[in-house]
Design a protein around this motif. Structure first.
Motif, PDB file in Angstrom:
ATOM      1  N   GLY A   1       1.888   4.197  -3.354  1.00 60.03           N
ATOM      2  CA  GLY A   1       0.804   4.944  -2.722  1.00 60.03           C
ATOM      3  C   GLY A   1       1.383   6.189  -2.081  1.00 60.03           C
ATOM      4  O   GLY A   1       1.437   7.253  -2.703  1.00 60.03           O
TER       5      GLY A   1
ATOM      6  N   HIS B   1      -4.670   1.474  -5.971  1.00 50.03           N
ATOM      7  CA  HIS B   1      -4.561   2.138  -4.681  1.00 50.03           C
ATOM      8  C   HIS B   1      -5.812   2.906  -4.280  1.00 50.03           C
ATOM      9  O   HIS B   1      -6.083   3.082  -3.107  1.00 50.03           O
TER      10      HIS B   1
ATOM     11  N   GLY C   1       0.812  -1.206   0.000  1.00 51.92           N
ATOM     12  CA  GLY C   1       0.000   0.000   0.000  1.00 51.92           C
ATOM     13  C   GLY C   1       0.850   1.262   0.000  1.00 51.92           C
ATOM     14  O   GLY C   1       0.479   2.274  -0.611  1.00 51.92           O
TER      15      GLY C   1
ATOM     16  N   ASN D   1      -0.864   8.480  -7.096  1.00 51.52           N
ATOM     17  CA  ASN D   1      -1.695   8.340  -5.899  1.00 51.52           C
ATOM     18  C   ASN D   1      -1.354   9.376  -4.841  1.00 51.52           C
ATOM     19  O   ASN D   1      -1.424   9.113  -3.655  1.00 51.52           O
TER      20      ASN D   1
END
Lengths: 338, 286, 330
Positions: C89, C119, C85, C170
């Motif tokens: 991200g 994401h 993540g 992201n």
């Protein structure tokens, strides 16, 4: 030297063209040809350093390989020491090769990994039939000159660092005591702390052997340091050529100016205060160069005439040769933004 | 960071550390074992490979380690002698095939043009046939016997090396050190000899080692089909044929089968190891 | 805590056959929000390895030690899922060779959109429109048409822009740029550096730029860390490092590169070769090449300490005098 006319240039390149067959696709066999070098002319005088700068794909390495006849030029003339060699056979050129040599970019790829250092450095002498005793002497002398150790001779290239390998490559090039050496990006593959070493060594050799260098490079700072004269290439053509001072302090071609403006200076205040010229887009494909001036697609001064008429490489009254319809001398290095 | 972890390891140290890997050690042991058998079997073999030495079709026992075959010959002795049939011929095939293939491949790759085209079309033709079928056809035409088997396999084998070497030469002649050789004025012959071939030859050696087992297998296959060795001789392939005729006496086929298996496997591992010794950049396995 | 990324006593070693190579030897680094930090060093100095280890992207042969806190979270103890993540991200990354990180068989538009969907869990339509906007942000001409290009249809500079677009897709807080312009021509490099500067201004993005090019750092970074043989030997704000450096290696590095704006009569090479990282020496790793070395340097390794004279942190027993000539430039 004896073979060359007094005072004349060692190297004379005229209208050099090198064309490569284009790559076709599976279905359509393309007959397109890529002109890597599209008519380049320059001289190299005895004892001087002429550098050719430009970005990847501009044809500077191809030019170097045509001058040393690793490649055969498509057309044009290459006269080395008074002999025209552009279309000669390798057998005819061989005796002349004693006088001109080449140093390559990649110190890893340019040395044969199956040979010892001694075999590598002595090979030119063997090829040219020097007597065994003289070979030994010369190899030892050049090894010392290159700050290598005698015991290094029996070792293999992979046992050396990049800088040491490049010194081996240089030793191979100067062991026959040539008068002219082509340096193809001699330091660009090396770490910065090693580059200065190699540059100094080359300068020392130039002095002691009276060498003339044709250096191919893309690092403008290195070029400024070592060159007497500089030629700037773009898409297979020279766009500006002049003395070191003319190119760096009085550049008149917009491409040269963009290159100079883009090369970073390791000094925060100077670097942040500089005038920027950010070019748009990328270099067009050499398979399909723009009409007229080849630089016009990225030029910040472009006008209608640029797409119609190709500017010739002439002195437009600035003291050196520029291929531009609107040359204007700018000193980008000291000029600052207010 | 760029590739700066180029450890200057000497050839011997590398060979030693590679040789300690279990697979490579196995290959070495196998190769050594068969080499010793091959050279000395006539001195210490318990029986004569061609004479009936006991009752027919005895199961393995202490006197006959792999039992006896349908003619009462000792299978174990015959398996050992089998090495003298297949392995020298396989070695001859490999040597001849590498020499022919390397020469033609090198010339084709370096000269290019019509020379290249001719050599490559010949290899195309040979390689277009399934190798075993072509070899069978050739041996059938020449008649059975190990010498004809040798010729048949050689014909189908050399193109592999020719292609391999040509590919190597084509890629090596583009490298900077070859340009360097041109720039110092080396002759074409010198460039090929000194700057291209020493580098092109490494994969050939590796492949030749690995192929050795394959050629033994190939030769046995021909014999199995009745095209290679002639019946009395203790060739592994023809022994398996005999075993197939005496299906319930499993030992007759198992002996030579194991022999072939070990040779193929052993030389394969050995080739793997050789590659890692000769070319430290390619790490075969982790 | 004020810093976005905080690295404490980071060690990285690689097992290489019988030897271990200590690529990173205990570095500490703090990166504030919106700051551009330069890590300068030559090949083998550990500059890439340190940042790759932060992202936990090193090969399994590497062992790491130390702690890395990113926005309050310790990364070395985070689960693989959490790391996935964070990578792409909260932390974006671009590399020297954009080709290694782009899939040659997909159009660039779908690759960027995929990164967004992974994401942000948005619809394809939204992802595509965001991706188009991103191409605009990184100054790719005709963004919507360029979406359908394959990587091989783009130049190196364009691919690097795509990489940047993916890295910032992201809204990361930190961008790690590992030699982002080394493979590019100088005019293209200038374009990419402009893009990076713009990102910091418009998004308050923190950037770590790893490079061997002092010029790039001079123009871009707020603070600079000079690395040698796996250690930070000098660090501080950019003007400090360039004008007041006292570590012999930093000084050597600064004076051995020829400058575009000054034609000097002679260069000052450092001499010697970079150390082998598999060899451990008790003293300072720069000592064999150092002109300022004293006896102590052979036996004891120096630690990074704040210098009261220059305000920089320097790891040297016998630092040089700040050069008057360097600090008075301009």
């Amino acid at each position: 030297m004896a073979a060359q006319v007094m005072g004349g240039p060692l190297v004379q390149v005229r209208d050099l063209v090198k064309t490569f067959a284009g790559r076709g696709t599976v279905l359509r066999k393309s007959k397109s040809q890529v002109q890597a070098v599209a008519g380049v002319s320059f001289d190299v005088l005895a004892g001087e350093t002429l550098s050719i700068v430009g970005e990847s794909g501009c044809g500077k390495s191809t030019t170097a390989r045509c001058v040393t006849r690793i490649l055969k030029p498509t057309s044009g003339s290459v006269v080395l020491f008074g002999t025209e060699i552009s279309q000669s056979s390798q057998e005819t050129i061989r005796p002349l090769r004693r006088q001109f040599q080449m140093v390559f970019q990649d110190p890893y790829a340019s040395l044969n990994s199956t040979m010892t250092v001694e075999e590598i450095i002595s090979e030119p002498l063997i090829v040219h039939g020097f007597p065994a005793l003289e070979i030994k002497e010369r190899v030892l002398a050049v090894v010392q000159q290159m700050h290598l150790h005698k015991s290094d001779l029996t070792r293999f290239p992979h046992q050396f660092s990049g800088g040491q390998r490049q010194r081996i490559g240089i030793a191979r090039a100067v062991v026959m005591q040539p008068k002219f050496v082509v340096l193809d990006e001699p330091v660009s593959a090396l770490d910065v702390s090693i580059q200065a070493d190699i540059i100094q060594m080359l300068e020392g050799l130039q002095e002691s052997l009276g060498l003339a260098f044709l250096m191919i490079a893309h690092d403008l700072s290195v070029v400024r340091h070592v060159s007497d004269r500089v030629a700037v290439m773009y898409l297979g053509k020279i766009v500006e050529i002049g003395t070191n001072k003319q190119i760096y302090e009085q550049s008149s071609h917009p491409y040269t100016q963009a290159l100079l403006a883009a090369a970073p200076i390791p000094d925060p205040r100077v670097e942040r205060a500089r005038q920027r010229i950010i070019l748009k887009g990328d270099v067009p494909s050499p398979a399909n160069p723009p009409s007229g001036c080849r630089f016009r697609t990225r030029c910040f001064k472009v006008q209608d005439i640029c797409s119609q008429v190709e500017p010739l490489l002439i002195d437009p009254g600035v003291g050196h040769q520029v291929a531009c319809h609107f040359p204007e001398e700018i000193n980008l290095i000291t000029k600052r933004r207010v | 960071m760029t590739s700066h972890v180029d450890q200057p390891q000497s050839f011997l140290i590398r060979a030693f550390s590679v040789g300690r890997r279990p697979q490579v050690a196995f290959g070495l042991v196998i190769a050594l074992f068969w080499l010793i058998v091959l050279t000395t079997v006539s001195i210490w073999a318990p029986y004569d490979p061609l004479e009936a030495v006991g009752t027919r079709l005895i199961a393995p026992s202490m006197t006959h380690l792999l039992g006896t075959d349908a003619l009462g010959r000792d299978v174990f002795t015959r398996v050992l002698y089998g090495a003298r049939e297949s392995m020298p011929i396989a070695a001859a095939v490999i040597v001849c095939a590498t020499v022919i293939g390397t020469l033609l491949g090198a010339v084709a790759g370096y000269a290019g043009g019509w020379v290249d085209a001719i050599v490559m079309r010949i290899t195309d033709v040979v390689m277009a046939f399934p190798a075993i079928l072509l070899a069978m056809a050739i041996s059938a035409a020449l008649g059975p016997g190990l010498r004809n088997g040798f010729i048949a396999i050689l014909i189908v084998w050399w193109p592999i090396y020719a292609r391999l070497v040509r590919g190597q030469v084509l890629s090596i002649k583009q490298r900077e050190h070859v340009e360097a050789a041109i720039s110092i004025g080396a002759t074409r012959r010198r460039i090929l000899q000194k700057h291209v071939m020493p580098m092109a030859i490494t994969p050939v050696l590796v492949n030749a080692t690995m192929d050795f087992g394959q050629v033994v297998l190939f030769l046995s296959s021909l014999s199995f089909l009745g095209l290679g060795a002639l019946p009395p001789s203790p060739e592994w392939g023809s022994m398996i044929t005999e075993g197939a005729k005496n299906f319930y006496q499993w030992w007759i086929a198992v002996g030579p089968g194991l022999a072939i298996l070990t040779v193929v496997l052993g030389f394969n591992f050995l080739g793997d190891g050789l590659r890692d010794v000769l070319d430290p950049r390619s790490k075969g396995d982790k | 805590m004020n810093s976005l990324l905080s690295i404490k006593d980071l060690h990285v070693s690689f097992g290489l056959g019988l030897e271990t190579v200590d690529a990173v030897r205990g570095i500490n680094l703090e990166i504030a929000r919106g700051e551009i930090v330069g890590i300068v060093g030559e090949s083998g100095s550990g500059k890439s390895a340190s940042m790759l280890s932060v992202m936990r992207l090193l090969a399994t042969t590497a062992t790491t030690r130390g702690t890395v806190h990113f926005a309050g979270k310790e990364l070395f103890s985070a689960s693989s899922k959490e790391m996935r993540g964070i990578r792409g991200g909260k932390i974006g990354m671009i590399f020297q060779d954009p080709m290694t990180s782009l899939n040659p068989s997909f159009r660039i538009g779908s690759q960027i959109a995929e990164a967004i969907i992974r994401h942000q869990h948005v619809s394809t339509k939204i992802a595509v429109s965001k991706a188009t906007d991103l191409l605009e942000v990184v100054s790719i001409p005709r963004p919507s048409e360029s979406m359908s290009l394959f990587p091989h249809e783009m130049s190196g500079g364009m691919k690097q822009r795509v990489m940047i677009a993916m890295a910032i897709a992201n809204d990361p807080e930190l961008l790690i740029a590992d030699e982002p312009t080394t493979a590019l021509d100088v005019t293209i490099q200038a374009q990419i550096l402009e893009v990076l500067k713009g990102l910091r201004e418009t998004r308050n993005l923190s950037i770590v730029i790893i490079t061997h090019d002092l010029g790039v750092v001079a123009g871009l970074a707020d603070s600079v860390n000079v690395m040698y043989a796996g250690e930070i030997v000098e660090s501080g704000d950019v003007e400090g490092v360039f004008y007041k450096a006292t570590h012999p290696y930093s000084r050597g590095l600064l004076s051995c590169v020829p400058r575009l704006d000054i034609r000097e009569s002679a260069l000052h090479p450092i001499g010697g070769d970079p150390p082998k990282l598999s060899e451990k020496t008790p003293g300072c790793s720069f000592q064999p090449r150092c002109k300022n070395a004293i006896d102590l340097c052979e036996t004891t390794s120096p630690t990074l300490r704040s210098s009261t004279v220059t305000g920089l942190k320097v790891s040297c027993h016998n630092p040089m005098e700040p050069s008057p000539q360097m600090s008075e430039s301009i």
